[in-house]
Design an enzyme around this catalytic site. Structure first.
Site, PDB file in Angstrom:
ATOM      1  N   CYS A   1       3.739  -1.070   1.124  1.00  0.00           N
ATOM      2  CA  CYS A   1       3.299  -2.422   0.821  1.00  0.00           C
ATOM      3  C   CYS A   1       2.944  -3.089   2.290  1.00  0.00           C
ATOM      4  CB  CYS A   1       4.001  -3.213  -0.108  1.00  0.00           C
ATOM      5  SG  CYS A   1       4.562  -2.046  -1.466  1.00  0.00           S
TER       6      CYS A   1
ATOM      7  N   HIS B   1       4.786 -12.620   0.845  1.00  0.00           N
ATOM      8  CA  HIS B   1       4.938 -11.184   0.071  1.00  0.00           C
ATOM      9  C   HIS B   1       5.192 -11.143  -1.400  1.00  0.00           C
ATOM     10  CE1 HIS B   1       4.677  -6.797   0.028  1.00  0.00           C
ATOM     11  NE2 HIS B   1       5.980  -6.799  -0.310  1.00  0.00           N
TER      12      HIS B   1
ATOM     13  N   GLU C   1      13.089 -12.775   1.093  1.00  0.00           N
ATOM     14  CA  GLU C   1      12.005 -13.439   1.859  1.00  0.00           C
ATOM     15  C   GLU C   1      12.297 -14.985   1.742  1.00  0.00           C
ATOM     16  OE1 GLU C   1       7.156 -13.600   2.132  1.00  0.00           O
ATOM     17  OE2 GLU C   1       8.050 -12.910   0.446  1.00  0.00           O
TER      18      GLU C   1
ATOM     19  N   LYS D   1       0.291 -12.775  -5.882  1.00  0.00           N
ATOM     20  CA  LYS D   1       0.532 -11.795  -6.782  1.00  0.00           C
ATOM     21  C   LYS D   1       0.699 -11.991  -8.392  1.00  0.00           C
ATOM     22  CE  LYS D   1       2.497  -8.577  -3.099  1.00  0.00           C
ATOM     23  NZ  LYS D   1       2.326  -9.338  -1.849  1.00  0.00           N
TER      24      LYS D   1
ATOM     25  N   HIS E   1       0.908  -6.724  -7.808  1.00  0.00           N
ATOM     26  CA  HIS E   1       1.042  -5.942  -6.254  1.00  0.00           C
ATOM     27  C   HIS E   1       0.180  -4.908  -6.063  1.00  0.00           C
ATOM     28  CE1 HIS E   1       2.919  -5.168  -2.596  1.00  0.00           C
ATOM     29  NE2 HIS E   1       3.921  -4.912  -3.181  1.00  0.00           N
TER      30      HIS E   1
ATOM     31  N   PHE F   1       8.171  -0.525   1.194  1.00  0.00           N
ATOM     32  CA  PHE F   1       9.294   0.421   0.978  1.00  0.00           C
ATOM     33  C   PHE F   1       9.532   1.118   2.367  1.00  0.00           C
ATOM     34  CE2 PHE F   1       8.969   1.246  -4.025  1.00  0.00           C
ATOM     35  CZ  PHE F   1       9.740   0.021  -4.064  1.00  0.00           C
TER      36      PHE F   1
END
Length: 418
Positions: free
Chosen positions: A168, A308, A319, A340, A345, A404
């Site tokens: 991502c 994010h 975050e 998002k 996403h 990830f």
């Protein structure tokens, strides 16, 4: 490298393919209006799936960006998105490639997953019809460098060419590394971003098996709810984002319109867990600090953070903690939002689509909302610009992307001052 003498890099073109709109104009209008592009999956039969919703790109026509219909048929959906977004950025920039030195124009367009739809299709062919019926285009359609490679092929771009892959964080790494390439003087123009088309049976099944996806299937328009107390996972999105980065003197020489100046980039690893973020978002915090340092800015210089903000229970808390650790008392004064909720996403495309958001925020002094924010979470206690766009003076922004594998990227841009 000292900020006093390094080359200055500006954003002069933007391209977006997304669930809420294709092209920067339609996309931005709907993002600011708080519209959502998430609905029931139409790409395949979702019977038996725990998650049946996604942000799919609708009414997509690749024709304008490709030299022929034959080339489109030989290209996976993810690469079609990426090539189209890059073509949009080119058109938006008004760069005349016939007058450019194409040895100094390059492309860094990555993907987190690549041609998964082609992989599924050709695996079925193998099982049902045998190896002799596998398409000769299987491999080039599947591999994730094809947006970058084919866009450069179609336009004769012979400069630096790389496809990043960091889950991502892919698109933000592509933009950051393209920025470094320009700062170092190795090119004049770089197309940078990411693309993804992972609304497929194995992708949705696999992410659902990890318990990463929202299961609020009866309410698709509100299922992606970053920072909201009732968030239960992310919603898959698809699409692409590409920004055209240009060395300032090159841009000025041709009278280019400038969205903003890209001034900083941070790139760190958690070294913690395969999928979970480091405690308190420690790796993301280091990326933000690195980006601010390379930008020559202090935390209080930042007006807006595009988070994010995936709508996962753990990720949004980490975050928030990272932002508070980096920005201290200024964290409470920041406008922070995640788009998002509108797009889902978009994995390897997310950072570039969100850089498009940041570029427009700087240009227009408008902050897009975090939609679907209804229930405050005591662990997420900052200003997430809930549900309504906000007009403020946007001097500088930070754009976060975390992937990830523990990949963290942060981009910092500011209003261009001649």
């Amino acid at each position: 490298m000292a900020t006093s003498y390094r080359k200055r890099i500006v954003v002069t073109g933007v391209g977006v393919v997304s669930p809420v709109g294709i092209g920067i104009g339609p996309f931005w209008d709907k993002i600011i209006a708080g519209e959502c592009g998430i609905n029931q999956i139409s790409a395949f039969d979702t019977e038996g799936y725990s998650c049946t919703i996604a942000g799919e790109v609708k009414n997509f026509d690749a024709t304008e960006a490709f030299p022929s219909p034959k080339e489109i048929r030989r290209t996976d959906r993810f690469a079609q998105f990426g090539i189209h977004a890059a073509w949009q950025a080119l058109i938006d920039s008004e760069l005349n490639l016939d007058k450019a030195n194409r040895d100094r124009v390059g492309a860094f367009i990555g993907s987190g997953i690549g041609g998964l739809a082609t992989m599924e299709d050709q695996h079925n062919t193998l099982l049902n019809r045998g190896p002799g019926r596998i398409s000769p285009f299987f491999i080039p359609m599947m591999i994730l460098n094809m947006s970058s490679g084919m866009f450069s092929l179609y336009h004769g771009l012979r400069g630096p060419n790389v496809a990043t892959c960091s889950a991502c964080a892919t698109a933000s790494h592509a933009i950051g590394e393209a920025w470094r390439t320009l700062v170092m003087g190795d090119a004049d123009v770089m197309f940078a971003g990411g693309t993804e088309a992972a609304v497929t049976p194995t992708s949705i099944g696999g992410f659902a098996a990890m318990k990463a996806l929202s299961t609020r299937n009866e309410e698709p328009q509100t299922a992606s709810s970053p920072f909201d107390a009732k968030r239960d996972g992310f919603v898959m999105g698809e699409g692409a984002g590409v920004v055209m980065l240009e060395e300032l003197e090159h841009a000025k020489a041709r009278g280019a319109r400038i969205y903003c100046e890209l001034v900083g980039y941070g790139n760190t690893a958690d070294a913690h867990h395969m999928t979970a973020p480091a405690p308190e978002g420690e790796g993301g915090a280091r990326a933000m600090r690195m980006a601010l340092k390379s930008a020559g800015l202090n935390p209080e210089n930042i007006s807006y953070i595009n988070a994010h903000g995936t709508s996962t229970p753990q990720g949004d808390v980490c975050e928030t903690q990272a932002i508070k650790n980096v920005f201290g008392s200024h964290a409470k004064k920041l406008s922070i939002s995640s788009t998002k909720g509108a797009t889902g996403h978009m994995l390897g495309a997310a950072g570039a689509v969100e850089m498009a958001v940041c570029s427009k925020a700087i240009e227009t002094n408008l902050i897009p909302p975090t939609i679907n924010y209804q229930n405050p979470d005591p662990n997420c206690d900052l200003d997430y610009v809930p549900n309504q766009a906000r007009e403020i003076k946007v001097e500088a922004i930070a754009n976060n992307s975390f992937g990830f594998g523990g990949h963290n990227a942060c981009l910092v841009a500011k209003k261009f001052r001649g």
